[in-house]
Scaffold this motif. Structure first.
Motif, PDB file in Angstrom:
ATOM      1  N   ALA A 198       0.812  -1.217   0.000  1.00  0.00           N
ATOM      2  CA  ALA A 198       0.000   0.000   0.000  1.00  0.00           C
ATOM      3  C   ALA A 198       0.846   1.267   0.000  1.00  0.00           C
ATOM      4  O   ALA A 198       0.642   2.155  -0.837  1.00  0.00           O
ATOM      5  N   PRO A 199       1.835   1.425   0.907  1.00  0.00           N
ATOM      6  CA  PRO A 199       2.649   2.640   0.857  1.00  0.00           C
ATOM      7  C   PRO A 199       3.476   2.751  -0.414  1.00  0.00           C
ATOM      8  O   PRO A 199       3.729   3.873  -0.896  1.00  0.00           O
ATOM      9  N   PHE A 200       3.895   1.640  -0.981  1.00  0.00           N
ATOM     10  CA  PHE A 200       4.691   1.690  -2.206  1.00  0.00           C
ATOM     11  C   PHE A 200       3.882   2.254  -3.360  1.00  0.00           C
ATOM     12  O   PHE A 200       4.341   3.160  -4.075  1.00  0.00           O
ATOM     13  N   PHE A 201       2.668   1.763  -3.554  1.00  0.00           N
ATOM     14  CA  PHE A 201       1.851   2.261  -4.654  1.00  0.00           C
ATOM     15  C   PHE A 201       1.343   3.669  -4.385  1.00  0.00           C
ATOM     16  O   PHE A 201       1.129   4.443  -5.322  1.00  0.00           O
ATOM     17  N   ALA A 202       1.164   4.017  -3.116  1.00  0.00           N
ATOM     18  CA  ALA A 202       0.843   5.407  -2.795  1.00  0.00           C
ATOM     19  C   ALA A 202       1.995   6.316  -3.194  1.00  0.00           C
ATOM     20  O   ALA A 202       1.784   7.428  -3.715  1.00  0.00           O
ATOM     21  N   ALA A 203       3.232   5.857  -2.986  1.00  0.00           N
ATOM     22  CA  ALA A 203       4.407   6.634  -3.392  1.00  0.00           C
ATOM     23  C   ALA A 203       4.473   6.767  -4.913  1.00  0.00           C
ATOM     24  O   ALA A 203       4.851   7.825  -5.434  1.00  0.00           O
ATOM     25  N   LEU A 204       4.107   5.718  -5.627  1.00  0.00           N
ATOM     26  CA  LEU A 204       4.128   5.783  -7.091  1.00  0.00           C
ATOM     27  C   LEU A 204       3.151   6.840  -7.602  1.00  0.00           C
ATOM     28  O   LEU A 204       3.476   7.632  -8.493  1.00  0.00           O
ATOM     29  N   LYS A 205       1.944   6.860  -7.031  1.00  0.00           N
ATOM     30  CA  LYS A 205       0.943   7.829  -7.474  1.00  0.00           C
ATOM     31  C   LYS A 205       1.348   9.252  -7.120  1.00  0.00           C
ATOM     32  O   LYS A 205       1.012  10.200  -7.840  1.00  0.00           O
ATOM     33  N   THR A 206       2.053   9.414  -6.007  1.00  0.00           N
ATOM     34  CA  THR A 206       2.540  10.743  -5.637  1.00  0.00           C
ATOM     35  C   THR A 206       3.741  11.138  -6.497  1.00  0.00           C
ATOM     36  O   THR A 206       3.906  12.306  -6.853  1.00  0.00           O
ATOM     37  N   GLY A 207       4.576  10.164  -6.820  1.00  0.00           N
ATOM     38  CA  GLY A 207       5.786  10.452  -7.577  1.00  0.00           C
ATOM     39  C   GLY A 207       5.547  10.770  -9.041  1.00  0.00           C
ATOM     40  O   GLY A 207       6.351  11.483  -9.654  1.00  0.00           O
ATOM     41  N   GLY A 208       4.447  10.262  -9.617  1.00  0.00           N
ATOM     42  CA  GLY A 208       4.166  10.538 -11.027  1.00  0.00           C
ATOM     43  C   GLY A 208       4.084  12.034 -11.334  1.00  0.00           C
ATOM     44  O   GLY A 208       4.814  12.538 -12.196  1.00  0.00           O
ATOM     45  N   PRO A 209       3.197  12.774 -10.662  1.00  0.00           N
ATOM     46  CA  PRO A 209       3.135  14.222 -10.891  1.00  0.00           C
ATOM     47  C   PRO A 209       4.447  14.935 -10.555  1.00  0.00           C
ATOM     48  O   PRO A 209       4.797  15.924 -11.209  1.00  0.00           O
TER      49      PRO A 209
END
Length: 284
Positions: A198-209
């Motif tokens: 969960a935290p990893f994919f949350a980081a991916l969604k934050t890191g994209g922008p």
């Protein structure tokens, strides 16, 4: 017979959830309302541009559409889109890889984490756009300077999510797996990966922008091609239509990247859920 009765009572007590089939609750109604809101906003923009707001500042939807068509209809426009897309994907991928490795290493060795985490926090406190001139001096005005800027922003976000995720890992679960004879790979598969998903994919969604922001910022400062370069050129020429056309391209790029990450997130969490049900001793 008793089992059947208990099952029947349970099914009666907790009825299955029903999809909303009301007249105004369907997905079709939501889509229609969204379209109406967009059309109303565009119509209001078209009417207010000129009489209320200076046209040179906000342009008109018709002019923006024409500028977007010109951009997509030219080889130079697609070259700019391609350059920016490659830089974003490269910076995003490198940032995820570096941040993951840093998070796993510092999170797995507590002493090393206590020593280096404050230093990482200090470096992370530096605005990434402030590092852009340094990267430009080192890598030049080519793509690598923009990739490095994007990579830096993404790496810190992924690092902190992985690092904190490992620290929040339940020690009791690790001990249970070890007591039952589990090895390091069992702890990794049964405890660590589900905890970090969960935290990893949350980081991916934050890191994209953040990757897109880093690339566009670098292209603003010094570049010869890319969507950010076109945005900067349009701003210098007071061409609001071209400015909005470039922003539309960035919005589409952001939505596509977020859509891919959301699909990966859903698939990964679903796979982990199925794997959890197949573990020995897991309840169905």
């Amino acid at each position: 017979m008793a089992t059947v009765t208990e099952k029947s009572v349970a099914e009666t007590a907790v009825p299955p959830a029903k999809k909303s089939t009301g007249r105004w609750g369907g997905i079709g109604t939501v889509i229609v309302l969204r379209v109406l809101v967009i059309v109303a906003a565009l119509a209001l923009w078209q009417l207010m541009s000129g009489p209320v707001v200076p046209e040179y500042a906000v342009s008109k939807p018709t002019a923006v559409a024409q500028s977007l068509a010109d951009m997509l209809g030219s080889a130079a426009g697609w070259t700019d889109i391609k350059v920016t897309t490659v830089e974003v994907l490269a910076g995003f991928g490198l940032g995820v890889a570096i941040g993951t490795v840093m998070g796993l290493v510092l999170g797995s060795f507590p002493l090393l984490g206590r020593v280096l985490e404050p230093l990482v926090a200090a470096i992370n406190g530096i605005p990434k756009i402030a590092l852009a001139p340094l990267f430009l001096l080192f890598f030049g005005i080519g793509s690598w300077s923009k990739i490095t800027i994007a990579m830096t922003g993404v790496a810190f976000v992924v690092f902190y999510n992985i690092y904190l995720g490992l620290r929040m890992r339940e020690r009791e679960l690790v001990e249970v797996v070890q007591v039952m004879g589990g090895q390091r790979h069992h702890v990794l598969g049964y405890v660590t990966i589900p905890t970090l998903a969960a935290p990893f994919f949350a980081a991916l969604k934050t890191g994209g922008p953040l990757a897109i922001l880093g690339v566009i910022g670098g292209e603003f400062i010094a570049s010869t091609e890319g969507v950010g370069h076109e945005l900067f050129t349009a701003a210098q020429n007071l061409d609001a239509a071209a400015e909005f056309a470039g922003l539309i391209v960035l919005v589409v790029l952001t939505l596509l990247l977020n859509g891919v990450l959301t699909a990966l997130d859903t698939y990964a969490l679903k796979t982990l859920g199925l794997a959890a049900r197949r573990r020995p001793g897991a309840k169905a």
